[in-house]
Design a protein around this motif. Sequence first.
Motif, PDB file in Angstrom:
ATOM      1  N   MET A 113       0.846  -1.198   0.000  1.00  7.00           N
ATOM      2  CA  MET A 113       0.000   0.000   0.000  1.00  7.00           C
ATOM      3  C   MET A 113       0.878   1.244   0.000  1.00  7.00           C
ATOM      4  O   MET A 113       1.753   1.392   0.854  1.00  7.00           O
ATOM      5  N   THR A 114       0.656   2.095  -0.967  1.00  5.95           N
ATOM      6  CA  THR A 114       1.452   3.310  -1.084  1.00  5.95           C
ATOM      7  C   THR A 114       0.730   4.492  -0.446  1.00  5.95           C
ATOM      8  O   THR A 114      -0.480   4.433  -0.182  1.00  5.95           O
ATOM      9  N   LEU A 115       1.474   5.570  -0.222  1.00  2.54           N
ATOM     10  CA  LEU A 115       0.885   6.769   0.357  1.00  2.54           C
ATOM     11  C   LEU A 115      -0.221   7.313  -0.550  1.00  2.54           C
ATOM     12  O   LEU A 115      -1.275   7.731  -0.070  1.00  2.54           O
ATOM     13  N   ALA A 116       0.018   7.297  -1.869  1.00  5.00           N
ATOM     14  CA  ALA A 116      -0.985   7.792  -2.804  1.00  5.00           C
ATOM     15  C   ALA A 116      -2.272   6.978  -2.713  1.00  5.00           C
ATOM     16  O   ALA A 116      -3.380   7.528  -2.769  1.00  5.00           O
ATOM     17  N   THR A 117      -2.138   5.662  -2.548  1.00  4.98           N
ATOM     18  CA  THR A 117      -3.313   4.788  -2.427  1.00  4.98           C
ATOM     19  C   THR A 117      -4.105   5.128  -1.171  1.00  4.98           C
ATOM     20  O   THR A 117      -5.339   5.216  -1.192  1.00  4.98           O
ATOM     21  N   VAL A 118      -3.388   5.319  -0.070  1.00  4.53           N
ATOM     22  CA  VAL A 118      -4.048   5.644   1.197  1.00  4.53           C
ATOM     23  C   VAL A 118      -4.763   6.983   1.100  1.00  4.53           C
ATOM     24  O   VAL A 118      -5.921   7.126   1.509  1.00  4.53           O
ATOM     25  N   ALA A 158     -14.280   6.375   6.499  1.00  2.00           N
ATOM     26  CA  ALA A 158     -14.952   5.604   7.552  1.00  2.00           C
ATOM     27  C   ALA A 158     -14.519   4.143   7.540  1.00  2.00           C
ATOM     28  O   ALA A 158     -14.385   3.515   8.593  1.00  2.00           O
ATOM     29  N   LYS A 159     -14.278   3.591   6.350  1.00  2.00           N
ATOM     30  CA  LYS A 159     -13.877   2.191   6.244  1.00  2.00           C
ATOM     31  C   LYS A 159     -12.416   1.976   6.625  1.00  2.00           C
ATOM     32  O   LYS A 159     -12.044   0.914   7.138  1.00  2.00           O
ATOM     33  N   ALA A 160     -11.582   2.985   6.373  1.00  2.00           N
ATOM     34  CA  ALA A 160     -10.140   2.795   6.531  1.00  2.00           C
ATOM     35  C   ALA A 160      -9.596   3.211   7.884  1.00  2.00           C
ATOM     36  O   ALA A 160      -8.586   2.661   8.339  1.00  2.00           O
ATOM     37  N   VAL A 161     -10.241   4.159   8.516  1.00  2.00           N
ATOM     38  CA  VAL A 161      -9.680   4.730   9.745  1.00  2.00           C
ATOM     39  C   VAL A 161     -10.352   4.140  10.971  1.00  2.00           C
ATOM     40  O   VAL A 161     -11.583   4.130  11.080  1.00  2.00           O
ATOM     41  N   ASP A 162      -9.530   3.653  11.884  1.00  2.00           N
ATOM     42  CA  ASP A 162     -10.024   3.134  13.157  1.00  2.00           C
ATOM     43  C   ASP A 162     -10.146   4.282  14.147  1.00  2.00           C
ATOM     44  O   ASP A 162      -9.173   4.647  14.809  1.00  2.00           O
ATOM     45  N   ARG A 171      -7.330  20.069   8.247  1.00  2.00           N
ATOM     46  CA  ARG A 171      -6.017  20.299   8.857  1.00  2.00           C
ATOM     47  C   ARG A 171      -5.226  19.016   9.149  1.00  2.00           C
ATOM     48  O   ARG A 171      -4.156  19.078   9.768  1.00  2.00           O
ATOM     49  N   GLY A 172      -5.753  17.863   8.728  1.00  2.00           N
ATOM     50  CA  GLY A 172      -5.056  16.612   9.021  1.00  2.00           C
ATOM     51  C   GLY A 172      -4.172  16.150   7.887  1.00  2.00           C
ATOM     52  O   GLY A 172      -4.115  16.758   6.813  1.00  2.00           O
ATOM     53  N   TRP A 173      -3.458  15.040   8.114  1.00  2.00           N
ATOM     54  CA  TRP A 173      -2.604  14.467   7.087  1.00  2.00           C
ATOM     55  C   TRP A 173      -2.353  12.988   7.360  1.00  2.00           C
ATOM     56  O   TRP A 173      -2.657  12.479   8.442  1.00  2.00           O
ATOM     57  N   VAL A 174      -1.813  12.321   6.371  1.00  5.68           N
ATOM     58  CA  VAL A 174      -1.384  10.935   6.501  1.00  5.68           C
ATOM     59  C   VAL A 174       0.135  10.943   6.583  1.00  5.68           C
ATOM     60  O   VAL A 174       0.808  11.543   5.741  1.00  5.68           O
ATOM     61  N   GLY A 175       0.672  10.301   7.603  1.00  6.77           N
ATOM     62  CA  GLY A 175       2.122  10.270   7.774  1.00  6.77           C
ATOM     63  C   GLY A 175       2.654   8.857   7.894  1.00  6.77           C
ATOM     64  O   GLY A 175       1.906   7.914   8.173  1.00  6.77           O
ATOM     65  N   ILE A 226      -4.695   3.174  10.564  1.00  9.01           N
ATOM     66  CA  ILE A 226      -5.354   2.902   9.294  1.00  9.01           C
ATOM     67  C   ILE A 226      -5.435   1.387   9.119  1.00  9.01           C
ATOM     68  O   ILE A 226      -4.429   0.684   9.293  1.00  9.01           O
ATOM     69  N   LYS A 227      -6.600   0.892   8.799  1.00  8.94           N
ATOM     70  CA  LYS A 227      -6.761  -0.546   8.610  1.00  8.94           C
ATOM     71  C   LYS A 227      -5.951  -0.999   7.402  1.00  8.94           C
ATOM     72  O   LYS A 227      -6.083  -0.434   6.314  1.00  8.94           O
ATOM     73  N   SER A 228      -5.105  -1.994   7.612  1.00  2.34           N
ATOM     74  CA  SER A 228      -4.264  -2.476   6.532  1.00  2.34           C
ATOM     75  C   SER A 228      -4.952  -3.582   5.751  1.00  2.34           C
ATOM     76  O   SER A 228      -5.938  -4.130   6.193  1.00  2.34           O
TER      77      SER A 228
END
Length: 234
Positions: free
Chosen positions: A1-6, A17-21, A119-123, A232-234
């Motif tokens: 899983m790449t950052l772009a995919t996430v 809603a499906k991906a974030v716990d 204001r959030g991000w994926v890191g 993030i659900k893998s």
Amino acid sequence: MTLATVQHQLSTPEGFAKAVDGKRTVSSLGWTSLGLGAAAFAFNLFSTGQAVDWAWEYIPQLLFRPDLFEYSSGRSEVWSYVYSFAPLILVPLGIILLIVHFATRKNAGANLFTDFQSRGWVGKQRYTGLQVKNGNQTVDTVLISHPSIPDESFDAIALQFQTYVTSLDKKALKAFTTSATKAGVLTGIPAAVIAPGIPAEVVIAPTQGKSEFAVVVPPAPGTSGKFKVLPIKS
């Protein structure tokens, strides 16, 4: 899983809603309350059954009677009332908490998605080597990157942090761990709070799930809110 995919997956309310716990404190408390209440009810039922030699016609009348409990010497009679009335308190409380959870989770999820977009991000997560106490458990912590920091720079920062942690002797490590816990590392804080020199955008928090990535939502500017760091659900 790449950052772009996430990032693509998190770009819509449904995908988010499906991906974030999300943190489900009310839900957890509700299920815990129900579980403890059920265990207390089973204990009541067993104690009552023993007291009447399992004459089932008498059990409904005698349930939740503190005087049916017998303890070895040294145990306070207060426990009789605790065991007797716990199901009557915990089970309704658990039901109420779950009703609140299911009634509010849609709005809570929508608000979280809105905050993430604004204001959030994926890191990326990188282990720090620092472990902190969370209740009775010991948890690993991670540094979480920010989009403004190149991967190479972030990896170098994480490596430098790990090297610093491993260089500490037992006494210094304990002091550093205590300082990090008091600063709020269990909920997520800028790593610069405990390690000056690290870019302010880098966050330190407990490890989030098994994915390489985590969601970070900082508090709104001008507020005293806390960081929301979510797996993030893998």
